[in-house]
Enzyme design. Structure first.
Site, PDB file in Angstrom:
ATOM      1  N   HIS A  56       0.436  -0.575  -0.120  1.00  0.00           N
ATOM      2  CA  HIS A  56       0.015   0.056   0.021  1.00  0.00           C
ATOM      3  C   HIS A  56       1.684   1.011   0.223  1.00  0.00           C
ATOM      4  O   HIS A  56       0.861   2.385  -1.188  1.00  0.00           O
ATOM      5  CB  HIS A  56      -0.948   0.021   1.275  1.00  0.00           C
ATOM      6  CG  HIS A  56      -2.244   1.497   1.383  1.00  0.00           C
ATOM      7  ND1 HIS A  56      -2.590   1.747   0.670  1.00  0.00           N
ATOM      8  CD2 HIS A  56      -1.681   2.126   2.889  1.00  0.00           C
ATOM      9  CE1 HIS A  56      -3.184   2.913   1.040  1.00  0.00           C
ATOM     10  NE2 HIS A  56      -2.698   3.370   2.302  1.00  0.00           N
ATOM     11  N   GLU A  94       1.212   6.215  12.406  1.00  0.00           N
ATOM     12  CA  GLU A  94      -0.302   5.655  13.150  1.00  0.00           C
ATOM     13  C   GLU A  94      -0.460   3.775  13.211  1.00  0.00           C
ATOM     14  O   GLU A  94      -0.984   3.229  13.672  1.00  0.00           O
ATOM     15  CB  GLU A  94      -1.381   5.956  11.720  1.00  0.00           C
ATOM     16  CG  GLU A  94      -2.868   5.643  12.177  1.00  0.00           C
ATOM     17  CD  GLU A  94      -3.975   6.055  10.926  1.00  0.00           C
ATOM     18  OE1 GLU A  94      -4.935   5.807  11.078  1.00  0.00           O
ATOM     19  OE2 GLU A  94      -3.184   7.148  10.095  1.00  0.00           O
ATOM     20  N   ASP A  95       0.792   3.014  12.040  1.00  0.00           N
ATOM     21  CA  ASP A  95       0.547   1.649  12.244  1.00  0.00           C
ATOM     22  C   ASP A  95       1.676   0.966  12.673  1.00  0.00           C
ATOM     23  O   ASP A  95       1.518  -0.488  12.512  1.00  0.00           O
ATOM     24  CB  ASP A  95      -0.048   0.653  11.399  1.00  0.00           C
ATOM     25  CG  ASP A  95      -1.377   1.255  10.710  1.00  0.00           C
ATOM     26  OD1 ASP A  95      -2.506   2.267  11.248  1.00  0.00           O
ATOM     27  OD2 ASP A  95      -1.373   1.719   9.354  1.00  0.00           O
ATOM     28  N   ASP A 140      -3.222   8.913  -1.283  1.00  0.00           N
ATOM     29  CA  ASP A 140      -3.310   7.474  -0.005  1.00  0.00           C
ATOM     30  C   ASP A 140      -4.847   7.331  -0.585  1.00  0.00           C
ATOM     31  O   ASP A 140      -5.750   5.442  -1.258  1.00  0.00           O
ATOM     32  CB  ASP A 140      -3.189   7.983   1.210  1.00  0.00           C
ATOM     33  CG  ASP A 140      -3.275   6.962   2.652  1.00  0.00           C
ATOM     34  OD1 ASP A 140      -3.047   5.826   1.881  1.00  0.00           O
ATOM     35  OD2 ASP A 140      -4.279   7.471   3.220  1.00  0.00           O
ATOM     36  N   HIS A 188       4.108   7.238   4.953  1.00  0.00           N
ATOM     37  CA  HIS A 188       2.667   7.983   5.323  1.00  0.00           C
ATOM     38  C   HIS A 188       1.557   7.163   7.121  1.00  0.00           C
ATOM     39  O   HIS A 188       1.026   8.147   7.454  1.00  0.00           O
ATOM     40  CB  HIS A 188       1.543   8.453   4.562  1.00  0.00           C
ATOM     41  CG  HIS A 188       0.716   7.391   4.214  1.00  0.00           C
ATOM     42  ND1 HIS A 188       1.354   6.838   3.220  1.00  0.00           N
ATOM     43  CD2 HIS A 188      -0.143   6.565   3.909  1.00  0.00           C
ATOM     44  CE1 HIS A 188       0.406   5.410   2.822  1.00  0.00           C
ATOM     45  NE2 HIS A 188      -1.118   5.634   3.182  1.00  0.00           N
ATOM     46  N   ASP A 189       1.821   5.842   6.705  1.00  0.00           N
ATOM     47  CA  ASP A 189       0.982   4.575   7.514  1.00  0.00           C
ATOM     48  C   ASP A 189       2.256   4.642   9.170  1.00  0.00           C
ATOM     49  O   ASP A 189       1.943   3.440  10.005  1.00  0.00           O
ATOM     50  CB  ASP A 189       0.754   3.137   7.193  1.00  0.00           C
ATOM     51  CG  ASP A 189      -0.150   4.344   6.273  1.00  0.00           C
ATOM     52  OD1 ASP A 189      -1.890   5.252   6.663  1.00  0.00           O
ATOM     53  OD2 ASP A 189      -1.185   3.117   5.630  1.00  0.00           O
TER      54      ASP A 189
END
Length: 640
Positions: A57, A86-87, A147, A82-83
């Protein structure tokens, strides 16, 4: 399987590097490789809903940012990362330490905040956070759009309720945002993918009809475009005429706006005439466009009033062209749009001029003039600051939505000042755009020197003068006649109250029927409201309160009937009225509640309300009515 995924990961990453290499320095290219390696290791053990390694992704998002949006090094770096915050266990400080403040800012702007309590809702708070970054740098929005585009392209693995939530957000917020930023191709992709997952049956139906339409008209249109190219080639203009069929969502939106079915919809396609030059001439693009217009209208008749100059009077999303309707030899009005290759490029990369100003190294390609997009970006930044300063009792997302309109109208003051407003705006919107006090004390308007109501809808090119009186004050119904954010904000502030909202069990706006594509929303009192998936209210709610979506089947019941209203257009003849009544009551065994008919010049317009058990029964009735001799059009009448 793992080897297959590993090859996919490597190939996609290489595409990112290959796309960026011609326009970045070796140091910047190394930064991109470092970001890829960091993201690969951070997401190594994670999987997507589809079962794919999660790293696919962020790499795919980086590819969209690099190749489709032509973003700069730090934006593509942020796309890889970008993630991560957050993850994974990594923090913004880790990003800042490895890649610097600029990349950290971009990653932070697109990272969803986890809170114990949200100000509005989780989704709306995320919009507010994302849009607040635009006050400083538009690139964060571009990363988020990349995204969202990849998420939409891979939405098939999600549950129907999640599909509705993500598709609703996209249709309500991200697609209009891409349109206002001048990203035409991205906007088209987003809205069509949203339409496909919200309303699969309608989407498929339009796709099939488009395929047939293309096949039926391809030979005729090729003769027309070949003739155009021959005319221009003879005049020394290197030009190409291409037929572009409108996308399914665009067709659906036009059908709803015009109250026409597919067959009777005008302009299902348009013909774009593009050129790169004119025999080495240094003439301006506008001059060449007008020259082409002159050559074509020498050969083909022009529809009176169809000429549009969208070069001098361009739209806020940077689209420019000369538009005209020409009568083909087959007697069909063809929508022809004349523009340069540079103008087409501008419609694809509208806001890239803004991005270019902040990029370290950037090849803008055609050095296109994008003043309208720049003006809109600055205007939108100002609006964001105003919304932030407003009372939090007002709807944040509705305020934003007012500024993310699809099309605009250009009007003028008597002194020639150009005012750009959302399409459908009235003289009231014009008044408030000039100054809040002018709007609050507007009494009448003179449009093209004619005395008109301030509620009159404006057309492109109107010259508007607003008449004021000190004792003239806003009326409550004005809220129904304004489109722009500034007008709505000013009136809300004046009235100092919110519009009351009603609760429904079955949405009265879209009137869903059993067996159709429906979705449920749980209200604050725990009741459930059923909506059709293409209901504007459902899309709005999905973008704000996605966690309240309930996937449920609206099943048919033999004991429950629902009123529906249909419109029939037919050629008048003896016994037509009786045949229609007989078809509905005797053949279909449906109960008629009301009927209205009017005949003018042997054309009959008939509106009938009757009761059905399901969408299947309604569709069957519509198809049956088409079998009656003389019936030309049958469609459901509703508020969509």
């Amino acid at each position: 399987m793992e080897d297959k995924y590993e090859n996919m990961i490597i190939e996609t990453a290489e595409k990112v590097f290959n796309s960026m290499e011609p326009r970045v320095s070796p140091r910047q290219l190394k930064q991109l490789h470092d970001a890829y390696e960091f993201a690969y290791n951070a997401h190594k053990e994670q999987r997507r809903k589809s079962g794919e390694p999660y790293i696919i992704h962020p790499i795919s998002v980086a590819l969209i940012a690099a190749k489709e949006l032509m973003l700069d090094t730090n934006s593509v770096t942020a796309s890889f990362l970008h993630d991560i915050v957050e993850d994974t266990p990594y923090t913004i400080d880790d990003i800042r330490e490895r890649f610097g403040d600029d990349v950290a800012f971009l990653v932070d702007a697109v990272t969803k905040r986890k809170k114990s309590k949200y100000k509005f809702s989780k989704q709306v708070d995320n919009y507010q956070q994302l849009l607040s970054s635009m006050q400083f740098d538009i690139r964060a929005l571009m990363v988020k759009i990349a995204d969202r585009l990849h998420n939409m392209r891979t939405l098939s693995s999600m549950r129907p309720d999640k599909q509705m939530k993500i598709a609703g957000e996209t249709d309500y917020f991200y697609a209009p945002l891409a349109n206002r930023l001048g990203l035409f191709d991205v906007k088209t992709d987003l809205e069509n993918l949203s339409f496909k997952y919200r309303c699969g049956m309608e989407y498929t139906d339009i796709v099939l009809k488009l395929d047939k339409d293309k096949k039926d008209n391809s030979a005729r249109l090729k003769l027309f475009t070949d003739d155009i190219e021959a005319i221009l080639h003879e005049a020394g203009i290197d030009a190409k005429a291409t037929v572009y069929w409108r996308a399914p969502y665009s067709i659906w939106r036009r059908m709803k706006a015009s109250n026409k079915d597919f067959i009777h919809l005008d302009n299902r396609y348009y013909i774009r005439v593009t050129f790169s030059g004119c025999n080495g001439s240094e003439l301006s693009e506008k001059t060449i466009c007008l020259y082409i217009y002159s050559l074509l209208t020498n050969k083909y008749n022009e529809k009176p009033g169809s000429f549009q100059n969208l070069i001098d009077q361009g739209k806020e999303n940077s689209y420019k062209s000369i538009n005209v309707m020409l009568l083909s030899h087959e007697g069909i009005w063809e929508d022809v749009q004349i523009c340069s290759d540079k103008m087409v490029e501008a419609s694809r990369f509208g806001c890239m001029a803004e991005v270019a100003e902040r990029a370290e190294t950037r090849n803008c390609g055609n050095n296109v003039s994008l003043q309208n997009v720049r003006k809109w970006i600055e205007k939108f930044r100002k609006i964001l600051k105003e919304i932030a300063a407003e009372s939090q009792t007002q709807g944040f997302i509705e305020s934003i939505k007012s500024s993310l309109y699809y099309d605009d109208v250009l009007a003028f003051t008597p002194k020639g000042e150009a005012i750009i407003l959302p399409k459908g705006s009235t003289a009231l919107d014009f008044a408030f755009e000039l100054h809040t006090d002018i709007g609050l004390h507007a009494k009448y308007a003179r449009i093209n020197s004619k005395l008109m109501s301030v509620r009159t809808v404006l057309n492109r090119g109107d010259v508007v003068e607003i008449g004021m009186e000190d004792d003239a004050l806003p009326k409550a119904e004005w809220m129904q006649y304004v489109q722009s954010y500034k007008a709505k904000r000013s009136l809300r502030s004046y009235f100092s109250k919110e519009l009351a909202k009603q609760q429904y069990q079955r949405c009265t706006c879209c009137l869903p029927l059993p067996g159709g594509e429906t979705i449920g929303f749980r209200e604050e009192d725990n009741s459930i409201t059923l909506h059709r998936r293409n209901c504007p209210e459902a899309i709005r709610l999905a973008s704000k309160f996605g966690d309240n979506i309930i996937y449920m089947e609206f099943d048919e019941s033999p004991d429950r009937k629902y009123p529906v209203t249909i419109y029939i257009k037919a050629i008048d003849r003896y016994h037509l009225f009786i045949d229609i009544l007989s078809k509905i009551t005797n053949d279909l065994h449906l109960f008629i509640d009301s009927l209205k008919t009017e005949t003018n010049d042997d054309i009959t317009d008939l509106t009938v309300t009757f009761y059905v058990h399901s969408i299947r029964e309604l569709n069957s009735a519509i198809q049956s009515l088409y079998s009656i001799p003389g019936v030309d059009e049958v469609r459901r009448v509703q508020n969509l």
